[in-house]
Design a protein around this motif. Structure first.
Motif, PDB file in Angstrom:
ATOM      1  N   ARG A 175      -1.759   5.045  -8.409  1.00 21.27           N
ATOM      2  CA  ARG A 175      -1.367   6.065  -7.433  1.00 21.27           C
ATOM      3  C   ARG A 175      -2.640   6.748  -6.976  1.00 21.27           C
ATOM      4  NH1 ARG A 175       3.668   8.912 -10.524  1.00 21.27           N
ATOM      5  NH2 ARG A 175       5.286   7.576  -9.677  1.00 21.27           N
ATOM      6  N   ARG A 176      -2.954   6.593  -5.690  1.00 26.21           N
ATOM      7  CA  ARG A 176      -4.183   7.176  -5.156  1.00 26.21           C
ATOM      8  C   ARG A 176      -3.939   7.674  -3.742  1.00 26.21           C
ATOM      9  NH1 ARG A 176      -9.282   3.352  -6.827  1.00 26.21           N
ATOM     10  NH2 ARG A 176      -8.697   3.001  -8.994  1.00 26.21           N
ATOM     11  N   MET A 177      -4.823   8.548  -3.304  1.00 20.31           N
ATOM     12  CA  MET A 177      -4.829   8.989  -1.920  1.00 20.31           C
ATOM     13  C   MET A 177      -5.391   7.837  -1.073  1.00 20.31           C
ATOM     14  SD  MET A 177      -3.415  11.884  -2.138  1.00 20.31           S
ATOM     15  CE  MET A 177      -3.649  12.540  -0.505  1.00 20.31           C
ATOM     16  N   PRO A 178      -5.221   7.870   0.268  1.00 23.04           N
ATOM     17  CA  PRO A 178      -5.632   6.732   1.106  1.00 23.04           C
ATOM     18  C   PRO A 178      -7.050   6.229   0.862  1.00 23.04           C
ATOM     19  CG  PRO A 178      -4.294   8.214   2.395  1.00 23.04           C
ATOM     20  CD  PRO A 178      -4.511   8.889   1.064  1.00 23.04           C
ATOM     21  N   GLY A 179      -8.036   7.104   0.708  1.00 26.96           N
ATOM     22  CA  GLY A 179      -9.403   6.654   0.446  1.00 26.96           C
ATOM     23  C   GLY A 179      -9.519   5.918  -0.877  1.00 26.96           C
ATOM     24  N   GLY A 180      -8.790   6.382  -1.860  1.00 29.82           N
ATOM     25  CA  GLY A 180      -8.778   5.726  -3.166  1.00 29.82           C
ATOM     26  C   GLY A 180      -8.094   4.373  -3.129  1.00 29.82           C
ATOM     27  N   VAL A 181      -7.081   4.258  -2.274  1.00 24.41           N
ATOM     28  CA  VAL A 181      -6.388   2.971  -2.112  1.00 24.41           C
ATOM     29  C   VAL A 181      -7.362   1.941  -1.555  1.00 24.41           C
ATOM     30  CG1 VAL A 181      -4.582   1.750  -0.833  1.00 24.41           C
ATOM     31  CG2 VAL A 181      -4.077   3.957  -1.902  1.00 24.41           C
ATOM     32  N   ARG A 182      -8.130   2.334  -0.542  1.00 25.49           N
ATOM     33  CA  ARG A 182      -9.126   1.414   0.033  1.00 25.49           C
ATOM     34  C   ARG A 182     -10.132   0.981  -1.029  1.00 25.49           C
ATOM     35  NH1 ARG A 182      -8.153   4.718   4.536  1.00 25.49           N
ATOM     36  NH2 ARG A 182      -9.770   6.223   3.974  1.00 25.49           N
ATOM     37  N   SER A 183     -10.562   1.919  -1.858  1.00 27.45           N
ATOM     38  CA  SER A 183     -11.511   1.598  -2.932  1.00 27.45           C
ATOM     39  C   SER A 183     -10.903   0.634  -3.944  1.00 27.45           C
ATOM     40  CB  SER A 183     -11.950   2.872  -3.654  1.00 27.45           C
ATOM     41  OG  SER A 183     -12.632   3.727  -2.781  1.00 27.45           O
ATOM     42  N   LEU A 184      -9.635   0.850  -4.294  1.00 23.07           N
ATOM     43  CA  LEU A 184      -8.942  -0.037  -5.236  1.00 23.07           C
ATOM     44  C   LEU A 184      -8.845  -1.456  -4.682  1.00 23.07           C
ATOM     45  CD1 LEU A 184      -7.249  -0.533  -7.822  1.00 23.07           C
ATOM     46  CD2 LEU A 184      -5.243   0.205  -6.499  1.00 23.07           C
ATOM     47  N   VAL A 185      -8.453  -1.574  -3.416  1.00 26.80           N
ATOM     48  CA  VAL A 185      -8.331  -2.900  -2.781  1.00 26.80           C
ATOM     49  C   VAL A 185      -9.691  -3.581  -2.739  1.00 26.80           C
ATOM     50  CG1 VAL A 185      -7.781  -4.112  -0.636  1.00 26.80           C
ATOM     51  CG2 VAL A 185      -6.265  -2.302  -1.467  1.00 26.80           C
ATOM     52  N   ALA A 186     -10.736  -2.863  -2.356  1.00 29.92           N
ATOM     53  CA  ALA A 186     -12.073  -3.445  -2.266  1.00 29.92           C
ATOM     54  C   ALA A 186     -12.600  -3.873  -3.636  1.00 29.92           C
ATOM     55  CB  ALA A 186     -13.033  -2.451  -1.622  1.00 29.92           C
ATOM     56  N   ALA A 187     -12.435  -3.024  -4.648  1.00 32.98           N
ATOM     57  CA  ALA A 187     -12.917  -3.350  -5.991  1.00 32.98           C
ATOM     58  C   ALA A 187     -12.167  -4.551  -6.574  1.00 32.98           C
ATOM     59  CB  ALA A 187     -12.778  -2.140  -6.911  1.00 32.98           C
ATOM     60  N   LEU A 209       0.813  -1.211   0.000  1.00 29.86           N
ATOM     61  CA  LEU A 209       0.000   0.000   0.000  1.00 29.86           C
ATOM     62  C   LEU A 209       0.849   1.265   0.000  1.00 29.86           C
ATOM     63  CD1 LEU A 209      -2.664  -1.030   2.656  1.00 29.86           C
ATOM     64  CD2 LEU A 209      -2.729  -1.356   0.169  1.00 29.86           C
ATOM     65  N   ALA A 210       0.388   2.247  -0.744  1.00 31.60           N
ATOM     66  CA  ALA A 210       0.974   3.585  -0.742  1.00 31.60           C
ATOM     67  C   ALA A 210      -0.190   4.556  -0.850  1.00 31.60           C
ATOM     68  CB  ALA A 210       1.935   3.756  -1.917  1.00 31.60           C
ATOM     69  N   GLY A 211      -0.200   5.571  -0.052  1.00 32.57           N
ATOM     70  CA  GLY A 211      -1.313   6.511  -0.064  1.00 32.57           C
ATOM     71  C   GLY A 211      -0.878   7.901  -0.447  1.00 32.57           C
ATOM     72  N   SER A 212      -0.412   8.083  -1.663  1.00 36.28           N
ATOM     73  CA  SER A 212       0.060   9.384  -2.110  1.00 36.28           C
ATOM     74  C   SER A 212      -0.154   9.498  -3.614  1.00 36.28           C
ATOM     75  CB  SER A 212       1.556   9.528  -1.791  1.00 36.28           C
ATOM     76  OG  SER A 212       2.085  10.669  -2.407  1.00 36.28           O
ATOM     77  N   LYS A 213      -0.849  10.516  -4.033  1.00 36.22           N
ATOM     78  CA  LYS A 213      -1.153  10.664  -5.454  1.00 36.22           C
ATOM     79  C   LYS A 213       0.108  10.889  -6.290  1.00 36.22           C
ATOM     80  CE  LYS A 213      -4.442  12.677  -8.523  1.00 36.22           C
ATOM     81  NZ  LYS A 213      -5.843  12.816  -8.596  1.00 36.22           N
ATOM     82  N   ASP A 214       1.136  11.514  -5.723  1.00 39.82           N
ATOM     83  CA  ASP A 214       2.360  11.786  -6.473  1.00 39.82           C
ATOM     84  C   ASP A 214       3.537  10.946  -6.004  1.00 39.82           C
ATOM     85  OD1 ASP A 214       1.118  13.753  -8.023  1.00 39.82           O
ATOM     86  OD2 ASP A 214       1.390  15.236  -6.435  1.00 39.82           O
ATOM     87  N   GLY A 215       3.291  10.012  -5.087  1.00 40.98           N
ATOM     88  CA  GLY A 215       4.386   9.222  -4.524  1.00 40.98           C
ATOM     89  C   GLY A 215       4.457   7.817  -5.103  1.00 40.98           C
ATOM     90  N   ASP A 216       4.659   6.876  -4.211  1.00 43.98           N
ATOM     91  CA  ASP A 216       4.802   5.487  -4.616  1.00 43.98           C
ATOM     92  C   ASP A 216       3.489   4.915  -5.145  1.00 43.98           C
ATOM     93  OD1 ASP A 216       7.446   5.479  -3.846  1.00 43.98           O
ATOM     94  OD2 ASP A 216       7.016   4.726  -1.846  1.00 43.98           O
ATOM     95  N   TRP A 217       3.617   3.817  -5.881  1.00 46.53           N
ATOM     96  CA  TRP A 217       2.465   3.115  -6.425  1.00 46.53           C
ATOM     97  C   TRP A 217       1.940   2.126  -5.390  1.00 46.53           C
ATOM     98  CZ3 TRP A 217       0.409   3.759 -11.344  1.00 46.53           C
ATOM     99  CH2 TRP A 217       1.124   4.600 -12.197  1.00 46.53           C
ATOM    100  N   THR A 218       0.617   1.993  -5.320  1.00 48.74           N
ATOM    101  CA  THR A 218      -0.017   0.900  -4.599  1.00 48.74           C
ATOM    102  C   THR A 218      -0.099  -0.251  -5.591  1.00 48.74           C
ATOM    103  OG1 THR A 218      -1.311   2.324  -3.159  1.00 48.74           O
ATOM    104  CG2 THR A 218      -2.170   0.115  -3.540  1.00 48.74           C
ATOM    105  N   VAL A 219       0.375  -1.433  -5.173  1.00 47.73           N
ATOM    106  CA  VAL A 219       0.403  -2.577  -6.086  1.00 47.73           C
ATOM    107  C   VAL A 219      -0.171  -3.796  -5.388  1.00 47.73           C
ATOM    108  CG1 VAL A 219       1.863  -4.069  -7.503  1.00 47.73           C
ATOM    109  CG2 VAL A 219       2.465  -1.668  -7.216  1.00 47.73           C
ATOM    110  N   GLY A 220      -1.068  -4.498  -6.094  1.00 41.86           N
ATOM    111  CA  GLY A 220      -1.621  -5.753  -5.608  1.00 41.86           C
ATOM    112  C   GLY A 220      -1.266  -6.861  -6.579  1.00 41.86           C
ATOM    113  N   ALA A 221      -0.476  -7.826  -6.123  1.00 42.53           N
ATOM    114  CA  ALA A 221      -0.070  -8.946  -6.972  1.00 42.53           C
ATOM    115  C   ALA A 221      -0.914 -10.163  -6.620  1.00 42.53           C
ATOM    116  CB  ALA A 221       1.407  -9.264  -6.760  1.00 42.53           C
ATOM    117  N   LYS A 222      -1.582 -10.706  -7.621  1.00 45.51           N
ATOM    118  CA  LYS A 222      -2.328 -11.950  -7.448  1.00 45.51           C
ATOM    119  C   LYS A 222      -1.372 -13.086  -7.806  1.00 45.51           C
ATOM    120  CE  LYS A 222      -6.663 -14.078  -8.941  1.00 45.51           C
ATOM    121  NZ  LYS A 222      -7.818 -13.864  -9.850  1.00 45.51           N
TER     122      LYS A 222
END
Length: 91
Positions: free
Chosen positions: A66-78, A35-48
């Motif tokens: 690259r998303r803010m913390p709320g967007g990261v949660r949405s990405l993980v859930a989706a 997880l990374a919670g920064s729009k201009d920082g590191d990438w959030t990556v989920g490897a299956k």
């Protein structure tokens, strides 16, 4: 899909092998998140990742953004919904 072979044999060359589908016997699939919670920082990556009975790991899918913390949660859930209940999510 990337076939990485047994963990003890991971080399740059082994990680470059790309195949179309995991062979029969691939089991124990899980989605791991970095997880990374920064729009201009590191990438959030989920490897299956799927584990084969012969000790080979297969990277079946990658989700990244690259998303803010709320967007990261949405990405993980989706992504979890798309993967289905048979695929555990590890964070």
């Amino acid at each position: 899909m990337i076939s990485a072979g047994p963990v003890s044999s991971w080399t740059p060359e082994a990680l470059k092998k790309i195949i179309r589908t995991a062979p029969a016997g691939a089991s124990r699939t899980v989605r791991y998140w970095d997880l990374a919670g920064s729009k201009d920082g590191d990438w959030t990556v989920g490897a299956k990742v799927a584990y084969h009975n012969d000790g080979t790991y297969y990277i079946v899918d990658l989700a990244r953004d690259r998303r803010m913390p709320g967007g990261v949660r949405s990405l993980v859930a989706a992504t979890a919904e798309q993967d289905g209940q048979a695929v555990p999510v590890w964070i």
